[in-house]
Design an enzyme around this catalytic site. Structure first.
Site, PDB file in Angstrom:
ATOM      1  N   GLU A  76      21.023  -8.065   5.491  1.00  0.00           N
ATOM      2  CA  GLU A  76      19.853  -8.876   5.857  1.00  0.00           C
ATOM      3  C   GLU A  76      19.357  -9.667   4.661  1.00  0.00           C
ATOM      4  O   GLU A  76      18.903 -10.794   4.808  1.00  0.00           O
ATOM      5  CB  GLU A  76      18.736  -7.975   6.401  1.00  0.00           C
ATOM      6  CG  GLU A  76      17.554  -8.741   6.995  1.00  0.00           C
ATOM      7  CD  GLU A  76      16.600  -9.287   5.962  1.00  0.00           C
ATOM      8  OE1 GLU A  76      16.014 -10.368   6.194  1.00  0.00           O
ATOM      9  OE2 GLU A  76      16.444  -8.668   4.898  1.00  0.00           O
ATOM     10  N   GLU A  77      19.416  -9.046   3.473  1.00  0.00           N
ATOM     11  CA  GLU A  77      18.805  -9.669   2.292  1.00  0.00           C
ATOM     12  C   GLU A  77      19.456 -11.000   1.928  1.00  0.00           C
ATOM     13  O   GLU A  77      18.836 -11.818   1.253  1.00  0.00           O
ATOM     14  CB  GLU A  77      18.845  -8.718   1.092  1.00  0.00           C
ATOM     15  CG  GLU A  77      17.931  -7.508   1.229  1.00  0.00           C
ATOM     16  CD  GLU A  77      16.444  -7.870   1.217  1.00  0.00           C
ATOM     17  OE1 GLU A  77      16.115  -9.042   0.998  1.00  0.00           O
ATOM     18  OE2 GLU A  77      15.625  -6.964   1.444  1.00  0.00           O
ATOM     19  N   HIS A 124      10.228  -5.907  -2.418  1.00  0.00           N
ATOM     20  CA  HIS A 124      11.066  -6.494  -3.472  1.00  0.00           C
ATOM     21  C   HIS A 124      10.531  -6.192  -4.864  1.00  0.00           C
ATOM     22  O   HIS A 124      11.159  -6.545  -5.861  1.00  0.00           O
ATOM     23  CB  HIS A 124      11.275  -8.016  -3.304  1.00  0.00           C
ATOM     24  CG  HIS A 124      12.112  -8.367  -2.117  1.00  0.00           C
ATOM     25  ND1 HIS A 124      12.805  -9.562  -1.999  1.00  0.00           N
ATOM     26  CD2 HIS A 124      12.395  -7.675  -0.992  1.00  0.00           C
ATOM     27  CE1 HIS A 124      13.450  -9.579  -0.836  1.00  0.00           C
ATOM     28  NE2 HIS A 124      13.201  -8.436  -0.210  1.00  0.00           N
ATOM     29  N   ASP A 183      20.707  -2.852   4.062  1.00  0.00           N
ATOM     30  CA  ASP A 183      21.067  -3.194   2.688  1.00  0.00           C
ATOM     31  C   ASP A 183      19.893  -3.094   1.721  1.00  0.00           C
ATOM     32  O   ASP A 183      18.729  -3.139   2.091  1.00  0.00           O
ATOM     33  CB  ASP A 183      21.697  -4.589   2.622  1.00  0.00           C
ATOM     34  CG  ASP A 183      20.819  -5.676   3.222  1.00  0.00           C
ATOM     35  OD1 ASP A 183      20.109  -5.401   4.218  1.00  0.00           O
ATOM     36  OD2 ASP A 183      20.827  -6.805   2.701  1.00  0.00           O
TER      37      ASP A 183
END
Ligand SMILES: [Zn+2]
Ligand SMILES: [Zn+2]
Length: 419
Positions: free
Chosen positions: A144-145, A388, A77
């Protein structure tokens, strides 16, 4: 075909796939395009492939005689970030965020690299079956995020349907030099707790504070005071992070709002430290509301919780010996505990088996030219965009080749051809 050639061929084949995945990021549980690309490639390589596990997850199995099962994991993701890398394959994609709003999308955490590396490892394992024996269980995980994908796949019967592995292996790209791996035995990735806090005030006219309880002032005091938790209540040698990543209140200068919303992210490596920090955060939030004379108690709602990733020390040593034997030119360093968090440990915990999860260098090695010692290296790492960030992107090479090599080495270490 020699070994080096198999990896080179896979890396050459996967570089365009990586650029394509990078240009087409998808949010958690929406990874349908990515999953389809993964499934097509796995099927073409002869993997027994199943889609839709835990939502959008994909499982590929290659059985190669009697022997242990090794789970190799990649997450798929992306994030709601507007890409600013300026790369020719930068994302301009938009998608629907959790609140139903259109958001820009970016692979700002490098999960596209994880997918490309695991597809490369899948190709190398399929190409030379004399170099290993056992069952390769490849897991392409969604979400996962938001910390939910691994659990969703377990809850969807991952191990009942496809067997339980002897080990869980995986990697995360990081801003250390490409061509370097980072492996830390023990608490490798921190536990994460996310909290949504609502502070209640009493709204009114901006000219008449005496008739209100101002949630902006209450929130400001709370944010400042929360930064004392780590510095004043956690021992110097322990690790903890308290971040207030979002703070929303009010609409206009002459209106005092009636509430403030805070979103916190808390990272700890030790369960006792976690208990201390969580209790301190709650105590401070409640005390600041009381100090302001809030009309009612604040609401404190946990929104995400992930356990720490514990790398099994013996399993790390075994994997690291394999890296040393197979990847002569690749430097393996111990980066110490990372304050980032991961849900990969859930796969290992659910199976009751060791986890080995390492960092894959993704930063341009040229950025490190001239660094004479570890301190200089660390200063450079801190100056580079982190995961990020809208500027974060690994260099494709040597990241991709190193990542494929590392996964293949670890897989063969845990599924040896002899024994
Ligand atoms: Zn991330
Ligand atoms: Zn990530």
């Amino acid at each position: 075909m020699t070994e080096a050639n198999a990896v080179q061929d896979a890396a050459r084949d996967l570089a365009p796939v990586y650029r394509d995945l990078h240009a087409h990021p998808e949010l958690a549980f929406q990874e349908t395009r990515t999953a389809a690309i993964v499934a097509d490639r796995l099927r073409a390589l002869g993997y027994d492939t199943t889609t839709g596990i835990g939502g959008t997850g994909v499982v590929g199995i290659l059985r190669n005689g009697d022997g242990p099962t090794a789970l190799l994991r990649a997450d798929m993701d992306a994030l709601p970030v507007r890409e600013e890398t300026g790369l020719p394959y930068a994302s301009t994609a938009q998608g629907l965020g959790g609140d139903g709003q259109d958001v820009p999308l970016m692979h700002a955490c490098g999960h596209d690299m994880h997918v490309a590396c695991l597809l490369g490892a899948a190709a190398v394992l399929a190409a030379d079956r004399s170099a290993w024996r056992g069952t390769a269980l490849l897991v392409f995980q969604p979400a996962e995020e938001i910390g939910e994908g691994a659990q969703a796949m377990i809850d969807d019967g991952l191990y009942d349907r496809f067997g339980t592995p002897a080990v869980v292996l995986g990697q995360h790209v990081a801003p250390i030099p490409a061509g370097v791996l980072g492996l830390h035995p023990g608490a490798a990735f921190a536990a994460m707790d996310s909290l949504h806090v609502v502070l209640h005030g009493r709204g009114g006219h901006g000219s008449r504070p005496e008739a209100t309880v101002d949630p902006v002032f209450m929130a400001a005091a709370t944010v400042m005071r929360l930064q004392g938790v780590v510095s004043r209540e956690v021992a110097g040698g322990a690790t903890a992070v308290v971040t207030v990543g979002a703070l929303h209140a009010g609409t206009k200068g002459n209106i005092i709002a009636d509430r403030a919303d805070l979103h916190l992210s808390i990272r700890t490596s030790d369960p006792a430290v976690r208990d201390t920090v969580m209790a301190a955060v709650e105590r401070i939030v409640r005390a600041e509301a009381a100090a302001s004379g809030a009309p009612r108690e604040p609401d404190i709602t946990p929104t995400e919780s992930l356990p720490a990733v514990r790398n099994d020390p013996a399993a790390c040593a075994r994997t690291r010996d394999g890296f040393a034997a197979d990847l002569g030119s690749v430097l393996v360093v111990d980066p110490g505990p990372v304050t980032g968090s991961e849900d990969v440990g859930i796969f290992a915990d659910a199976a009751g088996v060791p986890c080995v999860y390492w960092l894959l260098g993704g930063a341009d090695p040229q950025a490190f030219a001239g660094a004479q010692d570890m301190q200089a290296l660390e200063r450079i790492v801190q100056s580079l965009p982190s995961n990020h960030s809208p500027q974060y992107a690994p260099v494709i090479e040597p990241t991709l080749t190193t990542g494929i090599n590392a996964l293949v080495s670890a897989a063969r270490t845990w599924m040896p051809a002899s024994g």
